[in-house]
Design an enzyme around this catalytic site. Structure first.
Site, PDB file in Angstrom:
ATOM      1  CG  MET A   1      -2.344   3.239   7.743  1.00 39.21           C
ATOM      2  SD  MET A   1      -1.395   3.278   9.271  1.00 39.21           S
ATOM      3  CE  MET A   1      -0.502   4.817   9.056  1.00 39.21           C
TER       4      MET A   1
ATOM      5  CG  HIS B   1      -4.175  -0.785  -1.048  1.00 38.20           C
ATOM      6  ND1 HIS B   1      -3.856  -0.783   0.300  1.00 38.20           N
ATOM      7  CD2 HIS B   1      -4.752  -1.990  -1.275  1.00 38.20           C
ATOM      8  CE1 HIS B   1      -4.238  -1.925   0.849  1.00 38.20           C
ATOM      9  NE2 HIS B   1      -4.777  -2.675  -0.089  1.00 38.20           N
TER      10      HIS B   1
ATOM     11  CB  SER C   1      -0.962  -0.024   1.191  1.00 38.81           C
ATOM     12  OG  SER C   1      -1.923   1.006   1.078  1.00 38.81           O
ATOM     13  CB  THR C   2       1.215   4.181   2.265  1.00 41.49           C
ATOM     14  OG1 THR C   2      -0.196   4.316   2.406  1.00 41.49           O
ATOM     15  CG2 THR C   2       1.863   5.547   2.199  1.00 41.49           C
TER      16      THR C   2
ATOM     17  CG  ASP D   1      -5.655  -5.425   2.422  1.00 43.14           C
ATOM     18  OD1 ASP D   1      -6.291  -6.473   2.631  1.00 43.14           O
ATOM     19  OD2 ASP D   1      -5.451  -4.958   1.282  1.00 43.14           O
TER      20      ASP D   1
END
Length: 356
Positions: A294, A200, A174-175, A297
């Site tokens: 973050m 993401h 993700s991030t 997931d």
């Protein structure tokens, strides 16, 4: 940041209309305080020094110096978290490579401004806790040329081993993950076992991201579509806003399903949905890799994979932009080994060679 204090945000955009929309929207969030704005990167330099924001939102395309050139020049000495506000533009990945933490797609006329502000607010909160990297590891590796097996160079081919035809790899991030995933993928050989990548990302960007990986990496990389068969030398990127799952066809053929559906662990596509499908469908050897991001997931899905015998790798805290998803996975026992972003490819190849 001190817990409970508001996140101080500087908005940088040359459009008065865009600035007004962003500032008015963000000012209603209880955790965000708008401390000022800048109309270009030159203005931003003075305002950052003067106001010392916790997070900066910045348009990519502006008159004079672009947001990308600003990041390359300014961030190494001034590591402030920057969230890009961009139209559907390939340059956003150059900006991420230059040190931006994340990005959100600027709304078009038909898009919901409320959804845009919600997404931007969430990313600002994450960015306030992120570790700023002034230049991507992939960029440093490219500049440095070949290196040791755990360093910057491409690892040697796995070769014509039948065992490698019976391995599948899942990777979720993700991030900070766009550059972290590239850091891993650029080191892998062309004949890597079939891979599925969940990153993401807003709609429209996953196809461009897959094309970017395809240009920069040895294996074929493309955006996944339902029915695509997984095989050696191919990595599929889950399309934004669809759930991507691995499906077994017969005894030893695997395809992906990319379909609309509910969010899983707050996301669509979801790393958990992809990892969980692997744990349920895959009958051959498998590897799961969870990287910077973050939240949580992917952690539960990775644990399900490990319980089915998968080898699992988690990115370590020191190399993560946000040590969230890998931390949760580590804490619940889903990770076999932790490794730095720069070392994951080498750890993976060493494991694959042990299967021959």
């Amino acid at each position: 940041m001190v817990s409970g204090t508001k996140i101080r945000v500087l908005v940088v955009d040359d459009s008065a209309l865009a600035r007004s929309m962003i500032m008015n929207g963000l000012s209603t969030h209880p955790r965000i305080e708008i401390i000022g704005y800048a109309i270009n990167t030159l203005d931003a330099r003075g305002k950052i020094q003067q106001l010392k924001p916790d997070v900066v939102t910045m348009d990519v395309e502006m008159p004079g110096q672009s947001g990308i050139d600003f990041l390359k020049e300014y961030i190494p000495a001034n590591p402030v978290p920057v969230i890009l506000v961009s139209s559907l533009n390939l340059k956003v990945f150059d900006a991420l490579s230059a040190g931006a933490v994340d990005f959100v797609r600027k709304p078009e006329a038909r898009d919901s401004r409320e959804a845009f502000i919600t997404a931007l607010s969430q990313k600002i909160i994450i960015a306030s806790m992120a570790k700023v990297r002034s230049a991507s590891p992939a960029a440093r590796a490219a500049a440095g040329g070949a290196a040791s097996p755990l360093g910057g160079g491409t690892l040697p081919p796995l070769g014509a081993s039948p065992a490698m035809d019976n391995v599948l790899i899942g990777l979720g991030a993700s991030t900070g993950g766009t550059e972290a995933t590239l850091e891993v993928m650029k080191r892998l050989p062309a004949d890597i076992p079939g891979m599925v990548i969940v990153q993401h990302m807003p709609p429209g960007f996953t196809k461009m991201y897959a094309e970017r990986l395809n240009r920069l990496c040895k294996m074929e990389v493309r955006e996944a579509k339902s029915g695509d068969e997984l095989h050696r030398g191919l990595a599929l990127v889950a399309p934004a806003d669809l759930q991507c799952r691995v499906v077994r066809i017969g005894n030893n053929k695997y395809t992906v399903s990319c379909m609309p559906g509910e969010r899983v662990s707050g996301h669509r596509p979801s790393v958990d949905a992809m990892f969980q499908s692997m744990s349920e469908a895959v009958r051959c050897k498998m590897v799961g890799i969870i990287m910077t991001g973050m939240g949580q997931d992917g952690a539960a899905g990775l644990l399900a994979m490990r319980k089915k015998g998968a080898y699992t790798i988690g990115q370590d805290k020191e190399s993560c932009v946000v040590y969230g998803m890998p931390m949760v996975a580590q804490n619940i026992g889903a990770v076999c080994t932790q490794a730095s972003c720069e070392s994951i490819a080498g750890v993976l190849i060493r494991h694959l060679n042990s299967l021959k």
